[in-house]
Design a protein around this motif. Sequence first.
Motif, PDB file in Angstrom:
ATOM      1  N   LEU A 187       0.814  -1.209   0.000  1.00  0.00           N
ATOM      2  CA  LEU A 187       0.000   0.000   0.000  1.00  0.00           C
ATOM      3  C   LEU A 187       0.850   1.263   0.000  1.00  0.00           C
ATOM      4  CD1 LEU A 187      -2.826  -0.981   2.540  1.00  0.00           C
ATOM      5  CD2 LEU A 187      -2.924  -0.999   0.042  1.00  0.00           C
ATOM      6  N   THR A 188       1.852   1.326   0.861  1.00  0.00           N
ATOM      7  CA  THR A 188       2.616   2.571   1.016  1.00  0.00           C
ATOM      8  C   THR A 188       3.646   2.767  -0.090  1.00  0.00           C
ATOM      9  OG1 THR A 188       4.075   1.415   2.566  1.00  0.00           O
ATOM     10  CG2 THR A 188       2.250   2.668   3.503  1.00  0.00           C
ATOM     11  N   THR A 189       4.535   1.774  -0.254  1.00  0.00           N
ATOM     12  CA  THR A 189       5.550   1.876  -1.304  1.00  0.00           C
ATOM     13  C   THR A 189       4.929   1.717  -2.681  1.00  0.00           C
ATOM     14  OG1 THR A 189       7.110   0.853   0.245  1.00  0.00           O
ATOM     15  CG2 THR A 189       7.798   0.997  -2.057  1.00  0.00           C
ATOM     16  N   GLY A 190       3.914   0.857  -2.773  1.00  0.00           N
ATOM     17  CA  GLY A 190       3.278   0.590  -4.060  1.00  0.00           C
ATOM     18  C   GLY A 190       2.222   1.611  -4.415  1.00  0.00           C
ATOM     19  N   ALA A 191       1.048   1.526  -3.763  1.00  0.00           N
ATOM     20  CA  ALA A 191      -0.091   2.344  -4.173  1.00  0.00           C
ATOM     21  C   ALA A 191       0.107   3.827  -3.886  1.00  0.00           C
ATOM     22  CB  ALA A 191      -1.356   1.832  -3.476  1.00  0.00           C
ATOM     23  N   PHE A 192       0.394   4.174  -2.627  1.00  0.00           N
ATOM     24  CA  PHE A 192       0.433   5.591  -2.256  1.00  0.00           C
ATOM     25  C   PHE A 192       1.551   6.333  -2.974  1.00  0.00           C
ATOM     26  CE2 PHE A 192      -1.141   4.284   2.271  1.00  0.00           C
ATOM     27  CZ  PHE A 192      -2.300   3.783   1.714  1.00  0.00           C
ATOM     28  N   SER A 193       2.759   5.796  -2.905  1.00  0.00           N
ATOM     29  CA  SER A 193       3.917   6.503  -3.474  1.00  0.00           C
ATOM     30  C   SER A 193       3.835   6.600  -4.986  1.00  0.00           C
ATOM     31  CB  SER A 193       5.210   5.799  -3.054  1.00  0.00           C
ATOM     32  OG  SER A 193       5.329   5.751  -1.655  1.00  0.00           O
ATOM     33  N   THR A 194       3.387   5.516  -5.636  1.00  0.00           N
ATOM     34  CA  THR A 194       3.294   5.540  -7.096  1.00  0.00           C
ATOM     35  C   THR A 194       2.212   6.507  -7.549  1.00  0.00           C
ATOM     36  OG1 THR A 194       3.968   3.210  -7.100  1.00  0.00           O
ATOM     37  CG2 THR A 194       3.097   4.106  -9.158  1.00  0.00           C
ATOM     38  N   MET A 195       1.082   6.520  -6.841  1.00  0.00           N
ATOM     39  CA  MET A 195       0.019   7.465  -7.191  1.00  0.00           C
ATOM     40  C   MET A 195       0.492   8.897  -6.988  1.00  0.00           C
ATOM     41  SD  MET A 195      -3.088   7.703  -8.390  1.00  0.00           S
ATOM     42  CE  MET A 195      -3.971   6.160  -8.096  1.00  0.00           C
ATOM     43  N   ILE A 196       1.209   9.145  -5.913  1.00  0.00           N
ATOM     44  CA  ILE A 196       1.726  10.491  -5.654  1.00  0.00           C
ATOM     45  C   ILE A 196       2.667  10.926  -6.768  1.00  0.00           C
ATOM     46  CG2 ILE A 196       3.315  11.776  -4.162  1.00  0.00           C
ATOM     47  CD1 ILE A 196       1.963  10.338  -1.781  1.00  0.00           C
ATOM     48  N   LEU A 197       3.610  10.055  -7.131  1.00  0.00           N
ATOM     49  CA  LEU A 197       4.552  10.403  -8.199  1.00  0.00           C
ATOM     50  C   LEU A 197       3.817  10.640  -9.512  1.00  0.00           C
ATOM     51  CD1 LEU A 197       7.490  10.747  -9.122  1.00  0.00           C
ATOM     52  CD2 LEU A 197       7.554   8.279  -9.549  1.00  0.00           C
ATOM     53  N   GLY A 198       2.851   9.783  -9.832  1.00  0.00           N
ATOM     54  CA  GLY A 198       2.109   9.932 -11.076  1.00  0.00           C
ATOM     55  C   GLY A 198       1.292  11.206 -11.123  1.00  0.00           C
ATOM     56  N   VAL A 199       0.580  11.509 -10.037  1.00  0.00           N
ATOM     57  CA  VAL A 199      -0.263  12.703 -10.007  1.00  0.00           C
ATOM     58  C   VAL A 199       0.601  13.964  -9.994  1.00  0.00           C
ATOM     59  CG1 VAL A 199      -1.898  14.007  -8.601  1.00  0.00           C
ATOM     60  CG2 VAL A 199      -2.254  11.564  -8.964  1.00  0.00           C
ATOM     61  N   MET A 200       1.650  13.987  -9.178  1.00  0.00           N
ATOM     62  CA  MET A 200       2.503  15.187  -9.124  1.00  0.00           C
ATOM     63  C   MET A 200       3.122  15.476 -10.477  1.00  0.00           C
ATOM     64  SD  MET A 200       4.444  15.299  -5.407  1.00  0.00           S
ATOM     65  CE  MET A 200       5.691  14.114  -5.881  1.00  0.00           C
ATOM     66  N   SER A 201       3.591  14.453 -11.163  1.00  0.00           N
ATOM     67  CA  SER A 201       4.251  14.681 -12.450  1.00  0.00           C
ATOM     68  C   SER A 201       3.278  15.168 -13.505  1.00  0.00           C
ATOM     69  CB  SER A 201       4.969  13.405 -12.911  1.00  0.00           C
ATOM     70  OG  SER A 201       4.060  12.329 -13.061  1.00  0.00           O
ATOM     71  N   ARG A 202       2.017  14.765 -13.409  1.00  0.00           N
ATOM     72  CA  ARG A 202       1.028  15.218 -14.383  1.00  0.00           C
ATOM     73  C   ARG A 202       0.511  16.621 -14.046  1.00  0.00           C
ATOM     74  NH1 ARG A 202      -2.874  12.459 -17.948  1.00  0.00           N
ATOM     75  NH2 ARG A 202      -4.479  13.979 -18.467  1.00  0.00           N
ATOM     76  N   VAL A 203       0.126  16.814 -12.792  1.00  0.00           N
ATOM     77  CA  VAL A 203      -0.434  18.103 -12.387  1.00  0.00           C
ATOM     78  C   VAL A 203       0.566  19.229 -12.603  1.00  0.00           C
ATOM     79  CG1 VAL A 203      -1.233  19.431 -10.400  1.00  0.00           C
ATOM     80  CG2 VAL A 203      -2.068  17.100 -10.753  1.00  0.00           C
ATOM     81  N   ALA A 204       1.828  18.983 -12.269  1.00  0.00           N
ATOM     82  CA  ALA A 204       2.844  20.027 -12.412  1.00  0.00           C
ATOM     83  C   ALA A 204       3.046  20.427 -13.868  1.00  0.00           C
ATOM     84  CB  ALA A 204       4.161  19.557 -11.806  1.00  0.00           C
ATOM     85  N   LEU A 205       2.847  19.517 -14.792  1.00  0.00           N
ATOM     86  CA  LEU A 205       2.938  19.868 -16.210  1.00  0.00           C
ATOM     87  C   LEU A 205       1.732  20.692 -16.643  1.00  0.00           C
ATOM     88  CD1 LEU A 205       4.218  16.525 -17.825  1.00  0.00           C
ATOM     89  CD2 LEU A 205       5.538  18.610 -17.416  1.00  0.00           C
ATOM     90  N   GLY A 206       0.525  20.174 -16.345  1.00  0.00           N
ATOM     91  CA  GLY A 206      -0.683  20.848 -16.793  1.00  0.00           C
ATOM     92  C   GLY A 206      -0.848  22.230 -16.198  1.00  0.00           C
ATOM     93  N   HIS A 207      -0.526  22.382 -14.916  1.00  0.00           N
ATOM     94  CA  HIS A 207      -0.733  23.659 -14.247  1.00  0.00           C
ATOM     95  C   HIS A 207       0.382  24.662 -14.492  1.00  0.00           C
ATOM     96  CE1 HIS A 207      -4.394  23.508 -11.769  1.00  0.00           C
ATOM     97  NE2 HIS A 207      -4.240  22.209 -11.846  1.00  0.00           N
ATOM     98  N   THR A 208       1.400  24.273 -15.235  1.00  0.00           N
ATOM     99  CA  THR A 208       2.428  25.249 -15.626  1.00  0.00           C
ATOM    100  C   THR A 208       2.424  25.468 -17.138  1.00  0.00           C
ATOM    101  OG1 THR A 208       4.107  23.477 -15.720  1.00  0.00           O
ATOM    102  CG2 THR A 208       3.913  24.714 -13.657  1.00  0.00           C
TER     103      THR A 208
END
Length: 413
Positions: free
Chosen positions: A321-342
Amino acid sequence: MLRKSANDSNLPIAVNLATMSTHSSNRSSWPAILGYGFRPFFLLAGIYAATAIPLWLVSLLGHGSHRSPLPPLAWHAHEMLFGFIAAAIAGFLLTAVPSWTGQRGYASAPLLGLTILWMAGRLVTSLPLGLPALTIALIDLAFIPVLALTILPALIRSNNLRNSVFITMLAALFAANLHFHLAGATRVDPLLLGTNVILLMVAMVGGRILPAFTSSGLKQQGLDVRIRRYPPLDIAALTATLAVIVIDVFFQGTTLAAVAATLAAALLALRLARWQGHRSFHDPIIWVLHIAYAWLPVGLALKAAWLFGAPIPDTSWLHALTTGAFSTMILGVMSRVALGHTGRELVAPRLIVIAYYLITTAALLRVCGPILYPQAWQFWMIASGLSWSSAFVLFVFVYAPILCRHRADGRAG
């Protein structure tokens, strides 16, 4: 790979996190890093992830002195939840709430204050400042309530009841952190509530963004595939996940908890299967989100197996859950949001694609390694930790310039 526009206007406002532009075209006199909620917190989450695990590993292996006022294991568990993940949640909510409500984005002095408050919590829990336990607890506990009070007025003014559930989740996270400190800040079991709340948050947010982002990506490939929602399954999956939280509070470690985890795993897996993830392998910025969500049923299934008596390590499900789901989702969302919002195209840079592979490798090593060969637990832990941290080193290297500079299209935010 076809290139995506940074303005996917076809996505509903509730999930259009990566494409929402700011309301004003005038730049603020404040530094760009304080121009929108995601900027400082995504950067801090990346930096903390890149540094905290290597430092903890060095200390744990006896090559350095652990100087935190918290015991090593308690510090590790607490800081992953209320340091790294809390920063990512803050960046997400401070960016999503203006999109959900149509209100002004969070920036400048209020954002700076929140950032300083998060940093103060990390300092008092990580450094030997000689502070009383009560002072440490008060400073560390302050961040989540202040975050909730920051976003609450916009939700109330817009009568946005659907997303007010995030206030309840923040309250539950605060309760978990409060329990941790009341128990002496030495045990990790009070943090289970926090882990379960984040599990529910990832299950809910993932259910909003994955279908929309996948449909948008497939359309860019010329595939007019509509991913239809099936509300009964969505409600059942989230209700079962909520049941895991409630049962773990009152009946932790019981057969009932195992049954609840089994049911939630099955329903979340069925939900994921409807989202056409197999069609998204051409686009890393989409498939990484599917990989992240897939770890939810895997983690819950491993939890159920362990509770039913399977001979697997008791931390396998937790790290799924932590290393797999949470961290991967965080990395995926941060990398996408930071592109779109800039104002940038929604295409993952090559180094970030490598980061996606690294974090997936880290999760596989941490979860599967101790199951297959438990005698080499130390190797699995080191290899996984280095791979995980390397993923966020790449994130910081690529995204620090993006987060610290003004938008590519010249707009504010």
